[in-house]
Design a protein around this motif. Structure first.
Motif, short mmCIF file in Angstrom:
data_model
loop_
_atom_site.label_atom_id
_atom_site.label_comp_id
_atom_site.label_asym_id
_atom_site.label_seq_id
_atom_site.Cartn_x
_atom_site.Cartn_y
_atom_site.Cartn_z
N LYS A 344 9.46 -45.78 0.65
CA LYS A 344 10.86 -45.44 0.42
C LYS A 344 11.76 -46.64 0.72
O LYS A 344 12.76 -46.87 0.03
N VAL A 345 11.41 -47.41 1.75
CA VAL A 345 12.20 -48.61 2.07
C VAL A 345 12.00 -49.68 1.00
O VAL A 345 12.94 -50.39 0.61
N GLY A 392 2.06 -53.08 14.29
CA GLY A 392 3.40 -53.65 14.17
C GLY A 392 3.92 -53.61 12.74
O GLY A 392 5.07 -53.22 12.49
N LEU A 393 3.06 -54.00 11.76
CA LEU A 393 3.49 -53.93 10.37
C LEU A 393 3.76 -52.49 9.94
O LEU A 393 4.71 -52.21 9.21
N SER A 394 2.92 -51.58 10.40
CA SER A 394 2.99 -50.20 9.93
C SER A 394 4.26 -49.48 10.36
O SER A 394 4.75 -48.60 9.64
N VAL A 395 4.80 -49.83 11.53
CA VAL A 395 5.98 -49.12 12.05
C VAL A 395 7.25 -49.93 11.88
O VAL A 395 8.32 -49.50 12.35
N SER A 396 7.19 -51.08 11.21
CA SER A 396 8.37 -51.92 11.10
C SER A 396 9.48 -51.27 10.29
O SER A 396 10.65 -51.63 10.43
N TRP A 397 9.14 -50.31 9.43
CA TRP A 397 10.19 -49.59 8.69
C TRP A 397 11.11 -48.84 9.64
O TRP A 397 12.29 -48.62 9.34
#
Length: 407
Positions: A344-345, A392-397
């Motif tokens: 979505k982002v 870290g990449l997965s929750v950066s949104w």
């Protein structure tokens, strides 16, 4: 029901995007079994470097999916093709230089004097798969999804027949097999692609798309590919494991990328639907796909852990490499869990913020920590660093949403 599925563009998108992963998985399994982990290590490692190059060098194709559809999208794809070809041509000398500088000597000497031919065939194979992935993705916008999928099936069937004939007559070689796996797909890509010779328009489209969307999307793709290839990059630079172990871990990395592929297909559908909804184009609610990401994450974690355990029991992996493999599996599972929210982002103008405050710092810190971990603790130290990087990449949104709420 079956008739509706056969007329659904999502069905054909799945077939076209996942069939290359199935073909690639079978083909890489064949290479590993036919030539052994020691010989497979170099092409497996080179494909990782090629993936990083492809992610690093920008191209405008991702912008088409959020900007146009129908004939307009096909026209823009024609303008993008020269940059795709130039991108692949630029990657060849980079991979060649990387082979001369980075990998441990036994990975190259295992092929003796044939390693330049293996390099050329490997780069061709990776480039052709990249060309086809772009064509398949953009066909969501151009409307030719079914046609692309059917011709893709025919091309890969032709490649399988050619490889089988070479094997039956005893003419198999790693170089030859890589070429035979590439040529039918390359011919079909040339046949299906829209070709336009308009250098000035291509250049303007390239610059505009990179500045507004594709450049930031390219950075996100680079960061993701960097985490995929970081374990192999570290193993190639530090003599912490033998060539056979590197080959097996390269194979695991290929499997995980194939596993992630169907969820990237869903991601492209979510991106298109969200982007077109903002322009007033009626689409189904993309939230219906959220549960697929959640269930897929659990399935990948369970099946991946079982596969790593089986490899340890079989003796293919020892304790330290198995920890690294398990960290890679867990990291991919975490990123699949968060893929819907990330998609979505990716369909909005917040793409730049996602890269600048999420992906770029996470990958930079992970790379630094990975070098230190390999230097002082080896594979047991690298495993948790890789997993934390994926988290870290997965929750950066979420950081982008937090920044908006703070404003």
């Amino acid at each position: 029901m079956i008739n509706r599925l056969l007329h659904s563009e999502a069905t054909w998108r799945y077939i076209d995007a996942y069939l290359p992963r199935v073909f690639g998985l079978c083909f890489h399994t064949y290479l590993l079994r036919q030539y052994g982990g020691e010989l497979y290590a170099l092409p497996g490692w080179m494909l990782g470097i090629l993936g990083l190059c492809m992610a690093l060098i920008p191209d405008p194709h991702s912008y088409i999916l959020v900007r146009a559809h129908g004939a307009s999208a096909r026209r823009l794809l024609g303008l993008a093709i020269p940059s795709l070809i130039l991108k692949a041509a630029t990657c060849f000398p980079i991979v060649f230089a990387a082979v001369l500088i980075f990998p441990t000597a036994h990975m190259v000497t295992a092929h003796e004097s044939a390693w330049p031919a293996v390099l050329a065939a490997t780069v061709l194979y990776g480039s052709v798969e990249f060309f086809w992935a772009v064509l398949g993705t953009i066909s969501l916008a151009t409307g030719g999804m079914k046609r692309v999928a059917l011709w893709g099936m025919a091309a890969r069937l032709g490649a399988i027949v050619a490889i089988a004939i070479a094997w039956i007559f005893g003419k198999s070689s790693m170089t030859g097999d890589l070429f035979l796996a590439s040529i039918p797909i390359l011919i079909m890509w040339i046949f299906l692609s829209p070709w336009r010779f308009a250098p000035s328009q291509s250049w303007r489209f390239f610059v505009f798309s990179l500045r507004t969307y594709a450049g930031w999307n390219q950075g996100i793709a680079l960061a993701t590919n960097m985490l995929f290839q970081m374990p192999l990059l570290m193993l190639g630079m530090y003599p912490a494991a033998g060539a056979a172990t590197v080959g097996h871990l390269a194979y695991i990395s290929r499997i995980l990328q194939a596993v992630l592929q169907p969820f990237q297909i869903l991601q492209s559908i979510v991106i298109r639907d969200v982007a077109q909804a903002t322009r007033g184009v009626a689409r189904l609610d993309a939230s219906r796909l959220q549960w697929v990401f959640r269930a897929g994450s659990i399935g990948v974690m369970v099946c991946g852990s079982a596969a790593v355990g089986a490899a340890v029991m079989e003796g293919s992996l020892s304790r330290s490499p198995s920890l690294l493999a398990l960290a890679m599996v867990a990291g991919v599972a975490v990123t699949i869990w968060n893929r819907y929210e990330l998609s979505k982002v990716l369909a909005t103008s917040r793409l730049r913020e996602l890269f600048m405050i999420g992906y770029l710092p996470v990958v930079s810190i992970t790379l630094l920590m990975a070098v230190l971990a390999m230097k002082f603790w080896g594979l047991p130290g690298l495993a948790p660093i890789i997993f934390i990087g994926w988290v870290g990449l997965s929750v950066s949104w979420k950081w982008v949403d937090l920044k908006l709420r703070i404003r």
